[in-house]
Write an enzyme that holds these catalytic residues in place. Sequence first.
Site, PDB file in Angstrom:
ATOM      1  CG  ASP A 160      -2.250   0.657   0.954  1.00 12.92           C
ATOM      2  OD1 ASP A 160      -2.287   1.512   0.046  1.00 12.92           O
ATOM      3  OD2 ASP A 160      -3.231   0.363   1.647  1.00 12.92           O
ATOM      4  CG  ASP A 219      -9.918   1.829  -0.700  1.00 14.10           C
ATOM      5  OD1 ASP A 219      -8.955   1.919  -1.470  1.00 14.10           O
ATOM      6  OD2 ASP A 219      -9.804   1.786   0.547  1.00 14.10           O
TER       7      ASP A 219
HETATM    8  C1  GLA Z   1      -6.271   1.417   1.624  1.00 12.66           C
HETATM    9  C2  GLA Z   1      -6.374   0.425   0.476  1.00 12.66           C
HETATM   10  C3  GLA Z   1      -7.409  -0.652   0.790  1.00 12.66           C
HETATM   11  C4  GLA Z   1      -7.013  -1.356   2.075  1.00 12.66           C
HETATM   12  C5  GLA Z   1      -6.860  -0.347   3.188  1.00 12.66           C
HETATM   13  C6  GLA Z   1      -6.297  -0.962   4.447  1.00 12.66           C
HETATM   14  O1  GLA Z   1      -7.423   2.157   1.789  1.00 12.66           O
HETATM   15  O2  GLA Z   1      -6.738   1.090  -0.706  1.00 12.66           O
HETATM   16  O3  GLA Z   1      -7.500  -1.570  -0.275  1.00 12.66           O
HETATM   17  O4  GLA Z   1      -5.819  -2.061   1.873  1.00 12.66           O
HETATM   18  O5  GLA Z   1      -5.971   0.713   2.833  1.00 12.66           O
HETATM   19  O6  GLA Z   1      -6.090  -0.040   5.472  1.00 12.66           O
END
Ligand code: GLA
Length: 414
Positions: A160, A219
């Site tokens: 990430d 997301d």
């Molecule tokens: C971000 C990512 C998600 C997930 C969260 C976890 O928002 O885009 O896919 O991995 O972090 O905290």
Amino acid sequence: MCRAVFLLALTVLVCPAAEALDNGLALKPTMGWLHWERFMCNTDCDKDPNNCISERLYMQMADVMVKEGWKEAGYEYVCIDDCWPSHQRDAKGRLQADPKRFPGGIKKLADYVHSKGLKLGIYADVGKNTCAGYPGSLGYYERERRSAFADWDVDLLKFDGCYMDWKLLEKLHEHVKSTKQTGRSILYSCEWPLYEWPYKQPDYKAIRETCNHWRNFADVYDSWSSIKSILDWTASHQDIIVPSAGPGGWNDPDMLVIGNFGLSHDQQESQMALWAIMAAPLLVSNDLRDICPRSKKLLQNTDIIAINQDPLGKQGLCTIKMDSFEVWERPLSKKRLAIAVLNTQEIGGPRGFFIRAAPGWKICDPQCNVTQILPQYKELGVQTPHTKLVVSVNPSGTTLLTVTPTSDYAGLIL
Ligand code: GLA
């Protein structure tokens, strides 16, 4: 906005993808299960032992994947997302799993998942902290590479980009490329292009050389508006992102939320069809232990999975938007074409779409064989360029077809 007219689509689609990360992985879009959308950062194993982020959850998912046909359908990776580690590194500065929730540790979990013939994915963050506030890998790239992930026999790393230091982007790319030296190939699922977009257009050549797939946009949520926003973003950036996809490296529009709470069955079919057209990783985030049979059947539909996994490895794109329909097309191996027609009019009943209005229909010259995959499997027989065939599409649903030319089209072929 669907900016690509057919000619642009052709140009985009015939351009070869740049060099991919040379680790021999993700030659087809990754398939598996990922905890985030459904289970998020639920760490309260006292109150919610069945759904908290713990080794038990992944072991149970692995068991179900083998028993309930998921593995057979191609779903292979069992993936941990954020919130697995302890808030403290160990005495040697290594990341460690939360001891209460993962009493056996990650290596033992990897062994368990491997014993089922599946692979284990894990999550880390290139910045100071993960998005949910757990320790990030900034300053520890080398240590993480040598110890944690390689020693634990992890197969995939979702990396990430929260709290990232942009000055270190190049170092990060070097680090990821050098993971090969550990002798263990890890599939890299990267997230920093998403965080880069607000500042500048990411360098997709460098990303493709570093990552096996990469997130570009926000997301996914368990809602139709979320799926629509991902499709809109993809259509309006397709001339930039589509050419970078191909065997070894894929654009990742985020998890499949089919089998949860927020999508109607038609909308679930739309997500499945469009994720197949986009050559997207199929990472399901739902509760495989408790899923309605219709959603399960859709996720395990071999005809749709075959489109997603097509060996030609070209990402499809939105070729036209008209009359509240969107047509998305993907060139397939053996000169075939997949056509998805999405009805974006969210009022009224099913509407008819003249299939010859799809720009890619040109390949049906002089004749083609048409198979409808969604909403029901149906052989639609031999058709011609001037066919009067009309397909019916439910509101926010998608009709998915494959078109097989019966002889070579003399002109350009997608
Ligand atoms: C971000 C990512 C998600 C997930 C969260 C976890 O928002 O885009 O896919 O991995 O972090 O905290």
